[in-house]
Design a protein around this motif. Sequence first.
Motif, PDB file in Angstrom:
ATOM      1  N   GLY A  74       8.384 -50.944   1.656  1.00 19.29           N
ATOM      2  CA  GLY A  74       7.474 -50.078   2.381  1.00 19.29           C
ATOM      3  C   GLY A  74       6.557 -51.464   2.141  1.00 19.29           C
ATOM      4  O   GLY A  74       7.376 -52.970   2.065  1.00 19.29           O
ATOM      5  N   LYS A  75       5.287 -52.095   2.634  1.00 19.32           N
ATOM      6  CA  LYS A  75       4.095 -53.186   2.454  1.00 19.32           C
ATOM      7  C   LYS A  75       3.925 -53.460   1.007  1.00 19.32           C
ATOM      8  O   LYS A  75       3.989 -54.705   1.036  1.00 19.32           O
ATOM      9  CB  LYS A  75       3.024 -53.014   3.304  1.00 19.32           C
ATOM     10  N   ASN A  76       4.318 -52.078   0.002  1.00 18.37           N
ATOM     11  CA  ASN A  76       3.655 -52.047  -1.014  1.00 18.37           C
ATOM     12  C   ASN A  76       4.920 -52.891  -1.755  1.00 18.37           C
ATOM     13  O   ASN A  76       4.566 -52.708  -2.858  1.00 18.37           O
ATOM     14  CB  ASN A  76       3.587 -50.977  -2.073  1.00 18.37           C
ATOM     15  N   ALA A  77       5.429 -52.889  -1.882  1.00 24.75           N
ATOM     16  CA  ALA A  77       6.815 -53.679  -2.175  1.00 24.75           C
ATOM     17  C   ALA A  77       7.085 -54.764  -3.383  1.00 24.75           C
ATOM     18  O   ALA A  77       8.296 -54.787  -4.505  1.00 24.75           O
ATOM     19  CB  ALA A  77       8.493 -54.056  -1.025  1.00 24.75           C
ATOM     20  N   LEU A  78       6.601 -55.284  -2.865  1.00 21.79           N
ATOM     21  CA  LEU A  78       6.098 -56.505  -3.285  1.00 21.79           C
ATOM     22  C   LEU A  78       4.945 -56.894  -4.362  1.00 21.79           C
ATOM     23  O   LEU A  78       4.511 -57.398  -5.352  1.00 21.79           O
ATOM     24  CB  LEU A  78       5.936 -57.826  -2.805  1.00 21.79           C
ATOM     25  N   GLN A  79       3.587 -55.489  -4.374  1.00 25.12           N
ATOM     26  CA  GLN A  79       3.182 -55.290  -5.660  1.00 25.12           C
ATOM     27  C   GLN A  79       3.812 -55.882  -6.791  1.00 25.12           C
ATOM     28  O   GLN A  79       3.181 -56.126  -7.872  1.00 25.12           O
ATOM     29  CB  GLN A  79       2.344 -53.566  -5.433  1.00 25.12           C
ATOM     30  N   PRO A  80       4.192 -54.681  -7.138  1.00 27.51           N
ATOM     31  CA  PRO A  80       4.881 -54.547  -9.262  1.00 27.51           C
ATOM     32  C   PRO A  80       4.743 -55.962  -9.389  1.00 27.51           C
ATOM     33  O   PRO A  80       4.500 -56.193 -10.694  1.00 27.51           O
ATOM     34  CB  PRO A  80       6.558 -53.941  -9.198  1.00 27.51           C
ATOM     35  N   TYR A  81       5.988 -56.865  -8.333  1.00 28.13           N
ATOM     36  CA  TYR A  81       5.762 -58.249  -8.801  1.00 28.13           C
ATOM     37  C   TYR A  81       4.714 -59.273  -8.889  1.00 28.13           C
ATOM     38  O   TYR A  81       4.908 -59.243  -9.814  1.00 28.13           O
ATOM     39  CB  TYR A  81       6.870 -58.840  -7.903  1.00 28.13           C
ATOM     40  N   ILE A  82       3.982 -59.444  -8.249  1.00 27.11           N
ATOM     41  CA  ILE A  82       2.928 -59.222  -8.565  1.00 27.11           C
ATOM     42  C   ILE A  82       1.568 -59.367  -9.388  1.00 27.11           C
ATOM     43  O   ILE A  82       0.767 -60.347  -9.678  1.00 27.11           O
ATOM     44  CB  ILE A  82       1.717 -59.549  -6.749  1.00 27.11           C
ATOM     45  N   ALA A  83       1.960 -57.825  -8.983  1.00 31.03           N
ATOM     46  CA  ALA A  83       0.939 -57.651 -10.273  1.00 31.03           C
ATOM     47  C   ALA A  83       1.163 -57.477 -11.818  1.00 31.03           C
ATOM     48  O   ALA A  83       0.766 -57.864 -12.710  1.00 31.03           O
ATOM     49  CB  ALA A  83       1.186 -56.074 -10.610  1.00 31.03           C
ATOM     50  N   GLY A  84       2.676 -58.146 -11.950  1.00 32.28           N
ATOM     51  CA  GLY A  84       3.072 -58.750 -13.040  1.00 32.28           C
ATOM     52  C   GLY A  84       3.648 -58.002 -13.563  1.00 32.28           C
ATOM     53  O   GLY A  84       4.528 -58.208 -14.934  1.00 32.28           O
ATOM     54  N   THR A  85       4.231 -56.594 -13.226  1.00 28.37           N
ATOM     55  CA  THR A  85       4.833 -55.915 -13.900  1.00 28.37           C
ATOM     56  C   THR A  85       6.518 -55.888 -13.931  1.00 28.37           C
ATOM     57  O   THR A  85       7.231 -54.796 -14.730  1.00 28.37           O
ATOM     58  CB  THR A  85       4.885 -53.913 -13.671  1.00 28.37           C
ATOM     59  N   LYS A  86       7.014 -56.026 -13.009  1.00 27.56           N
ATOM     60  CA  LYS A  86       7.944 -57.176 -12.809  1.00 27.56           C
ATOM     61  C   LYS A  86       8.342 -58.314 -12.004  1.00 27.56           C
ATOM     62  O   LYS A  86       7.972 -58.717 -11.654  1.00 27.56           O
ATOM     63  CB  LYS A  86       8.437 -55.628 -10.755  1.00 27.56           C
TER      64      LYS A  86
END
Lengths: 306, 216
Positions: free
Chosen positions: B116-128
């Motif tokens: 989904g569009k949020n697939a990158l969210q955890p990376y950008i948030a720094g959780t992954k």
Amino acid sequence: MGQLFDHKEIFAFGSGKGGVGKSFLATNVALVLGRKGRKVLLVDADLGGANLHTCLGIPAPEANLSDFIHHNRPIQDTIIRTPFENVWLISGGQDILGIANPKHTQKMRLLKALQEVDVEVVLLDLGAGTGHNTLDFFLVADKGVMVVMPEPTSVENAYRFIKSALYRRLIVLASDPAVRDLVEKASDRRNDAGIRTPAELVEQVVKMDPTTGQMLRDSLKQFRPRIVLNQVRSLADIRIGFAMQAACQKYFGLEVDFVGYLENDDQVWRSIRTRQPLAAMGGGKLFRSFETIAFNLLSNQQLKPE
Amino acid sequence: MKPLHQQNYYEILGIPREATPEQIRKAFEMSKQTFESNSLATYSLFSDEENREILTLTQKAYNTLFNLNLRQAYDQQLQSEEQTSTTKRKTKTPASPDKPSIQSVSSQEDDLPPMGKNALQPYIAGTKPFDGSALKAARLLAGISLDELASQTKIRKTYLSYLEAESFSSLPASVYVRGFVKLVAAALSLPIEQTAQDYMNRYASATQPGQAPHGI
């Protein structure tokens, strides 16, 4: 001495450091070649520190290289016969002043004269270190042989020698002052041009001036120093020869041939003490090592790992 | 003569193109001994860091050449590179025989998890941490093919696919990998420093000396 051979080879023996066995090796390779029926001329080009005659067990000859260089005597008159079959000698100059620094024209005259001497192989025994005379002789020889001992100071100086020879070769070739400047700069490892290795230098020159760059590249391809390891004591010591080969390839971008090694042996110092060249007796392990080295030098071959 | 980073795997190991597996193994063993830091033959020429870089390259060369399949693919790639560089450097077509060399990697392209569009969210948030799959996700989200990314970043397509698959052993030395990651991050509008840092951490922990070679 009869008619000229069609092909003559000049081998130069150098080292970054003294006392590693250059003269010893040159003498014995000469004797081995002589026994195989090759006509050999040994030239003591250790200007200022000549003692090849001692390695051969003969007194310092009257005639020597300085007669040719400074007194214009014909080269033929400086050549003396040795007690060994097919081996002749031009002894080094005994006079201290002057000879240690022959002019460029004098060096060229010597090389030209050597070309005309009627032997098959000329062995130049050079002085230790990286003086211009030594490097120039090393570079004009058909094959330059570096004698190295498996110890830090000797290996370090061997690299310094290769590096100096290499940069000298490039500087002589580069006519463009800008290129020359860059080569000089690069020879200092901490240069601000960011050039760490000769391979990188050549890349830089290609960018500045493709024609010169290509010329330097070709010239480096032809520069193929040989290594002989002296006084090896173990298999690990022998591997240092191959390791140096790989290191030179990576660092200098140069092919270096590991042509042979000599084992540490009490026979060697006995032969040096008694001034009896080892190869004169024939046979034995060391004799076979000299044979291998001579063979590899003549046939452009090298040792193979294991 | 070529600077190290321009040498092909055969040149790095100092072996002929037709070298047997036995020769390859021997050359590799020798090279390992030679470039161990503090070895007599190298300490005065190379810094520890340079020795490590050479060792990494050597390891990669060995991993590829000692594996028959990888070697075949590499040979083909090399051959096609040589052909293109002898004819003309820039006429390389996307349909060049580069392809076989990345087959093992690109086959994974099909079985991507749905994103989904949020697939990158955890990376950008720094959780992954930004890893290979993050790079891939970002590229797919941007709707860019490997070929397009290759022409944008001027990084060879094979390397891009190795980056995404984290085939660290097939990638060049770390300095280059870092450069690649930064270029890719820039092209995909990812935070450049963070991406590079995360990715290189993964790279470093996977290629630590002593660890079993990756990807054989």
